[in-house]
Design an enzyme around this catalytic site. Sequence first.
Site, PDB file in Angstrom:
ATOM      1  N   ASP A 363       0.834  -1.190   0.000  1.00  0.00           N
ATOM      2  CA  ASP A 363       0.000   0.000   0.000  1.00  0.00           C
ATOM      3  C   ASP A 363       0.878   1.251   0.000  1.00  0.00           C
ATOM      4  O   ASP A 363       1.854   1.347   0.754  1.00  0.00           O
ATOM      5  CB  ASP A 363      -0.894  -0.022   1.248  1.00  0.00           C
ATOM      6  CG  ASP A 363      -1.815   1.165   1.338  1.00  0.00           C
ATOM      7  OD1 ASP A 363      -2.705   1.281   0.479  1.00  0.00           O
ATOM      8  OD2 ASP A 363      -1.636   1.983   2.264  1.00  0.00           O
ATOM      9  N   GLU A 399       1.692  -0.432  -5.022  1.00  0.00           N
ATOM     10  CA  GLU A 399       0.768   0.646  -5.342  1.00  0.00           C
ATOM     11  C   GLU A 399       1.671   1.872  -5.525  1.00  0.00           C
ATOM     12  O   GLU A 399       2.153   2.436  -4.548  1.00  0.00           O
ATOM     13  CB  GLU A 399      -0.232   0.877  -4.217  1.00  0.00           C
ATOM     14  CG  GLU A 399      -1.244   1.965  -4.559  1.00  0.00           C
ATOM     15  CD  GLU A 399      -2.208   2.246  -3.419  1.00  0.00           C
ATOM     16  OE1 GLU A 399      -3.371   2.584  -3.712  1.00  0.00           O
ATOM     17  OE2 GLU A 399      -1.805   2.151  -2.248  1.00  0.00           O
TER      18      GLU A 399
END
Length: 726
Positions: A363, A399
């Site tokens: 993330d 990401e």
Amino acid sequence: MKGSSDPVDRRPLPGVRAWPGKPYPLGATWDGLGVNFALYSQHATGIELVLFDAPDATEPSRAIVMAERTGPIWHMYVPQLRPGQLYGYRVHGPFNPFEGHRFNPNKVLLDPYARAIGRSLQWDDSLFGFIKDHPDEDLSFSALGSAAFAPLGVVVESRFEWGEDRPPRIPWEETIIYETHVRGISMRHPDVDPLLRGTYLGLVSEPVLEHLKGLGVTTIQLLPVHAKVQDEFLIKQGLSNYWGYNTLSFFAPEPSYASEGRLTAVREFKMMVRALHEAGFEVIIDVVYNHTGEGSRLGPTLSFRGIDNRSYYKENPENRRFLIDYTGTGNTLDAGNSYVLQLIMDSLRYWVQEMHVDGFRFDLASALARELFDVDMLSAFFQIIQQDPVLSRVKLIAEPWDVGPGGYQVGGFPWQWTEWNGRYRDVIRRFWRGDRGLTGPMATNAAGSSDLYERSGRRPFASINFITAHDGYTLEDFVSYVEKHNLANGESNRDGHNDNHSINFGIEGPTDVPVVVENRERTKRGLIATLLLSQGVPMLLGGDELSRTQLGNNNAYCQDNELNWYDWELDDRQLAFLGFVSAIIAFRKNHPNFNRHRFLTGRRDVDGERDVIWWHPAGREMGDGDWSDTNLQTIGMLLNGSRINSVDARGNTLRDDTFLVWLNAAGHTVEARLPNGSARMTTPWVTVDPLDEDAPPAATYAPSETIVVEPRSVVILRVAQGWVAV
């Protein structure tokens, strides 16, 4: 410096004398005779280990001073302690927020290396290091003891019978990712044991596994499974942190997903992984190392903040009272600190070696590349992973952005990494919405986004292609809503993205109007077909195959209810779409044309042939002027099966039939003339039905014949091997 006023029994355990212990490994390690405790704190002046007899204990039964310190590691060995022991720490040191120090020994703190959560936190004002509602805010000092409310670690025994467990090791080019939530996938399944619904074991119950096998995906990507903080402001509204992007512990699995209580979470997570491996699936977990659940300077003191705020978090060098926030959550973990970086690497290796996961989706990965403040792809974080004999061999997905300056790094990560291709998502969405002038970008992305990834020596699988993900609309909602409907989140519809590139075909939300339903179903099929027939690695949002809706909520992070739980009661429309998704996945897996090892070039080889030709409906190859034609919404992708330019694992040349895929995003029918091929072409073009590829073709066309492509549709044509492109 402030001190603790709590009366606590600081004698050693009856008949037990604490030993010096060792500074490594960090955390609480049971060796069969006792437990070694080791904790990193650069700036602490003293640390106490506090032991609890039961989860409901309001005070520790013992507090033992950790007298040994080697470098910045405090350590101690306690003989006769055993698995199941609840523990935490009290850490002494200066309380001076202007210097970045927030030590408060009144607070019981969770071990950052705790392997399991023995007691979840219960919200109380005592969890904050400052006095809530005080005019001086975080500059005030709270003397309230948090022992009754703080999360606690528990000593674990790591032994588990893995049997013949082996990682599936699915090649990247054969990978099809299914992003799902441990809880949401089974909560409403009528055939799952009610005691297992919403748990690790519910995910691998027979009905769910059979669905995943029938769908044909290869890799299960789980939303965060690290133990999480349930935000106080959400709980007060009757909501919860459902997604889990608010980490409390980087080692402990989320205890609420265990069917038999928090103390079985480690065992049940391992059981889930073993069952998924046995069924042939890889397991990737979504990890959040960019921030923690302690939030901004006004957040609670649960672990890192009280152990050594200045070491664990990136602080503003001009005023250390404030933290730098590259994540939008109030804090950023300082991966530039070597011990914080060690924490991240130890955690990653633990999940691979001890928990047997096959990879990670990081993330806001750009935040981890900020060794100081700027994103640096040569930072120690990437160098350590590159040389690590464990981590360099698992799947790594970034990401590739954060919310700080220079954080958008799509295409910029090192060659060992794959990336969520946010550009692919936006372009394909807009193309199928009907936006004009996108045939060029659409073709570039469908061909693997070589402009982003080829220059660094990467392969098409560097691009993780997706249309939808947990963050945003589901596929069903993408074709049903143009406005977000997030009032249920309690933020007056201010949260969530405003521009979703979506379309509702004239009616907002569910409808039975036939023409609207038909347009929505056609568009969904177009999006899924494009995703599965593009070069790169496709990722499906779990539940999209079931036509799952969140009723227009594009930020359902706090909805642990039917809004997020998969609905398994399907009508005929939904069953038909599920069949289509399964068929197009099988079609992709059967044809190497659609999962190539090398980028498409469109250039002629020594025999004058090309691997791909982009075809205009008028019956010619796309020219320079065609790419800029804003009225053109239909394009043909001709993939030459005799020029895949790759070999299989045994060195055999890969070959396939030649396919012409028509993508028509226009709202009207289009007449398209087929290629003629070469003088040697004697076989006709035939239609392909992915639902039954072996069925007789619905239609046969001669070279140069004209076909009709229906509005918002995908047509697949095939010609047998031996056809030669010109």
